[in-house]
Design an enzyme around this catalytic site. Structure first.
Site, PDB file in Angstrom:
ATOM      1  N   HIS A 134      73.176  54.120  55.022  1.00 44.97           N
ATOM      2  CA  HIS A 134      71.749  53.915  54.721  1.00 44.97           C
ATOM      3  C   HIS A 134      71.122  55.267  54.379  1.00 44.97           C
ATOM      4  O   HIS A 134      71.732  56.312  54.564  1.00 44.97           O
ATOM      5  CB  HIS A 134      71.048  53.296  55.930  1.00 44.97           C
ATOM      6  CG  HIS A 134      71.307  51.828  56.071  1.00 44.97           C
ATOM      7  ND1 HIS A 134      70.338  50.877  55.898  1.00 44.97           N
ATOM      8  CD2 HIS A 134      72.445  51.149  56.340  1.00 44.97           C
ATOM      9  CE1 HIS A 134      70.861  49.682  56.065  1.00 44.97           C
ATOM     10  NE2 HIS A 134      72.141  49.807  56.342  1.00 44.97           N
ATOM     11  N   GLY A 135      69.873  55.219  53.903  1.00 41.98           N
ATOM     12  CA  GLY A 135      69.161  56.471  53.637  1.00 41.98           C
ATOM     13  C   GLY A 135      69.789  57.284  52.527  1.00 41.98           C
ATOM     14  O   GLY A 135      69.885  58.515  52.617  1.00 41.98           O
TER      15      GLY A 135
ATOM     16  N   HIS B 119      66.108  57.217  56.753  1.00 37.91           N
ATOM     17  CA  HIS B 119      65.400  56.638  55.606  1.00 37.91           C
ATOM     18  C   HIS B 119      64.336  57.618  55.116  1.00 37.91           C
ATOM     19  O   HIS B 119      63.767  58.370  55.902  1.00 37.91           O
ATOM     20  CB  HIS B 119      64.702  55.339  56.030  1.00 37.91           C
ATOM     21  CG  HIS B 119      65.642  54.215  56.324  1.00 37.91           C
ATOM     22  ND1 HIS B 119      65.613  53.503  57.496  1.00 37.91           N
ATOM     23  CD2 HIS B 119      66.643  53.677  55.589  1.00 37.91           C
ATOM     24  CE1 HIS B 119      66.547  52.567  57.466  1.00 37.91           C
ATOM     25  NE2 HIS B 119      67.194  52.647  56.330  1.00 37.91           N
ATOM     26  N   GLY B 120      64.055  57.561  53.845  1.00 42.44           N
ATOM     27  CA  GLY B 120      62.997  58.407  53.277  1.00 42.44           C
ATOM     28  C   GLY B 120      63.532  59.791  52.939  1.00 42.44           C
ATOM     29  O   GLY B 120      64.743  60.017  52.914  1.00 42.44           O
TER      30      GLY B 120
ATOM     31  N   ASP C 252      67.731  43.266  53.932  1.00 45.15           N
ATOM     32  CA  ASP C 252      67.907  44.634  54.454  1.00 45.15           C
ATOM     33  C   ASP C 252      67.209  44.755  55.814  1.00 45.15           C
ATOM     34  O   ASP C 252      66.029  44.391  55.933  1.00 45.15           O
ATOM     35  CB  ASP C 252      67.288  45.606  53.442  1.00 45.15           C
ATOM     36  CG  ASP C 252      67.594  47.060  53.749  1.00 45.15           C
ATOM     37  OD1 ASP C 252      68.618  47.326  54.395  1.00 45.15           O
ATOM     38  OD2 ASP C 252      66.793  47.921  53.327  1.00 45.15           O
ATOM     39  N   HIS C 253      67.903  45.237  56.805  1.00 46.05           N
ATOM     40  CA  HIS C 253      67.334  45.403  58.162  1.00 46.05           C
ATOM     41  C   HIS C 253      66.638  44.144  58.670  1.00 46.05           C
ATOM     42  O   HIS C 253      65.471  44.175  59.075  1.00 46.05           O
ATOM     43  CB  HIS C 253      66.358  46.590  58.210  1.00 46.05           C
ATOM     44  CG  HIS C 253      67.061  47.893  58.060  1.00 46.05           C
ATOM     45  ND1 HIS C 253      67.789  48.452  59.083  1.00 46.05           N
ATOM     46  CD2 HIS C 253      67.177  48.709  57.004  1.00 46.05           C
ATOM     47  CE1 HIS C 253      68.323  49.578  58.648  1.00 46.05           C
ATOM     48  NE2 HIS C 253      67.985  49.764  57.392  1.00 46.05           N
TER      49      HIS C 253
ATOM     50  N   ASN D  22      66.555  53.441  48.281  1.00 45.39           N
ATOM     51  CA  ASN D  22      65.246  52.806  48.110  1.00 45.39           C
ATOM     52  C   ASN D  22      64.204  53.836  47.660  1.00 45.39           C
ATOM     53  O   ASN D  22      63.695  53.793  46.548  1.00 45.39           O
ATOM     54  CB  ASN D  22      64.832  52.138  49.439  1.00 45.39           C
ATOM     55  CG  ASN D  22      63.534  51.371  49.321  1.00 45.39           C
ATOM     56  OD1 ASN D  22      63.048  51.100  48.229  1.00 45.39           O
ATOM     57  ND2 ASN D  22      62.957  51.004  50.454  1.00 45.39           N
TER      58      ASN D  22
HETATM   59  P1  13P Z   1      66.188  55.467  51.406  1.00 45.25           P
HETATM   60  O1  13P Z   1      64.828  54.863  51.233  1.00 45.25           O
HETATM   61  O2  13P Z   1      66.160  56.712  52.184  1.00 45.25           O
HETATM   62  O3  13P Z   1      66.905  55.600  50.105  1.00 45.25           O
HETATM   63  O4  13P Z   1      67.016  54.431  52.310  1.00 45.25           O
HETATM   64  C1  13P Z   1      67.247  53.133  51.835  1.00 45.25           C
HETATM   65  C2  13P Z   1      67.905  52.297  52.869  1.00 45.25           C
HETATM   66  O5  13P Z   1      68.709  52.743  53.654  1.00 45.25           O
HETATM   67  C3  13P Z   1      67.575  50.870  52.893  1.00 45.25           C
HETATM   68  O6  13P Z   1      68.126  50.220  53.972  1.00 45.25           O
END
Ligand code: 13P
Length: 287
Positions: free
Chosen positions: A207-208, A177-178, A84-85, A231
């Site tokens: 994502h996110g 994210h978050g 990831d990333h 995540n």
């Molecule tokens: P979140 O933590 O906001 O769910 O995002 C996860 C993500 O995009 C991982 O690449």
């Protein structure tokens, strides 16, 4: 069954659902996500950030753990082990370590450099049987210390990167994210539609995934999103469940301090979160 992510995401695009990428942090996370995907008969992507890989003693340790666990749990659904990333160097290390999929996040490079590095990694990933995700337009928020302001991707740049032969494409559409701030404007569906038109059949990645309302998720899938990353939501659910156990004093009762007992409510919480997402994304019974 460890596979690369190209086929499962092409199927998702054709079938108008999305496959969840759930990030892993340790053995409990990995085991719970694999078991939940198997229970739901859903394909799944295990996301590993470079920070999480470092925590778990490196890409080789992660690849060995996932491969062994996939076998010993008798997992029959398609599972992709995905960086990831990833940085350029991290992506190369994952190809060597036995990952089945990588993301190269070149969004912070000038477009020409992103193109050059992505092209090289596309060739290397495909020569080794891995799928590859690229990114255009930084995803906002913070992940593992990497902080980026939310950006909306330029459709022409998306097409440029898509044409390099990547298997799926992350494009910023106001997602971060978050946790989302209370004044978040929501996803930019006009931008998503324009990116979809520019990139044709390319499976798109959102994502996110944490905290995006269900109706926006459904709409994003209808506009070509085939992979959704989650995540933080698993982390929040895990932490809340373990806190509840400790605050109730359960770790002080009998052998409640045994880590297998102490972490069990957290694993149940991850299971419930992943199950809910699989249902929302529509990937149940699609394995
Ligand atoms: P979140 O933590 O906001 O769910 O995002 C996860 C993500 O995009 C991982 O690449």
């Amino acid at each position: 069954m460890l596979v690369n992510a190209a086929e499962m995401l092409n199927k998702a695009r054709e079938g108008h659902y999305a496959v969840g990428q759930f990030n892993i942090n340790n053995l409990e996370w990995t085991k719970t996500i694999l078991q939940t995907a198997e229970e739901m008969k859903s394909p799944v992507i295990l996301g590993v950030s470079e920070g999480a890989a470092k925590y778990m003693c490196g890409f080789k340790t992660v690849a060995a753990m996932v491969k062994a666990m996939d076998e010993s749990l008798g997992i029959t659904v398609p599972v992709a082990l995905h960086l990831d990333h990833g940085s350029y160097e991290g992506a190369k290390k994952c190809i060597e370590a036995g990952f089945t999929s990588i993301m190269f996040d070149g969004s912070h490079y000038p477009i020409e450099e992103n193109v050059q590095k992505t092209t090289e990694l596309v060739n290397e990933a495909h020569a080794n049987g891995l799928s590859i995700e690229a990114e255009v337009g930084a995803i906002g928020g913070e992940e593992d210390g990497v902080i980026a302001a939310g950006e909306v991707a330029d459709p022409a740049e998306c097409k440029k990167i898509a044409d390099l032969g990547v298997d799926f494409l992350a494009a910023g559409i106001g997602n971060i994210h978050g946790k989302y701030p209370v004044n978040w404007k929501g996803l930019d569906f006009d931008a998503l539609a324009a990116i979809k038109t520019a990139t044709g059949n390319m499976p798109l990645v959102l994502h996110g995934g944490t905290g995006i309302p269900a109706d926006m998720i459904t709409r994003a899938i209808s506009l070509g999103v085939s992979k959704i990353n989650v995540n933080t939501e698993c982390q929040l659910a895990f932490a809340a469940a373990v806190r509840k156990y400790v605050e109730a004093g359960k770790d002080l009762e009998g052998k409640g301090f045994d880590p297998r007992k102490l972490l069990a409510p957290g694993c149940v919480a991850i299971h419930d979160t992943v199950k809910e997402k699989i249902e929302l994304f529509g990937s149940a019974n699609k394995a």
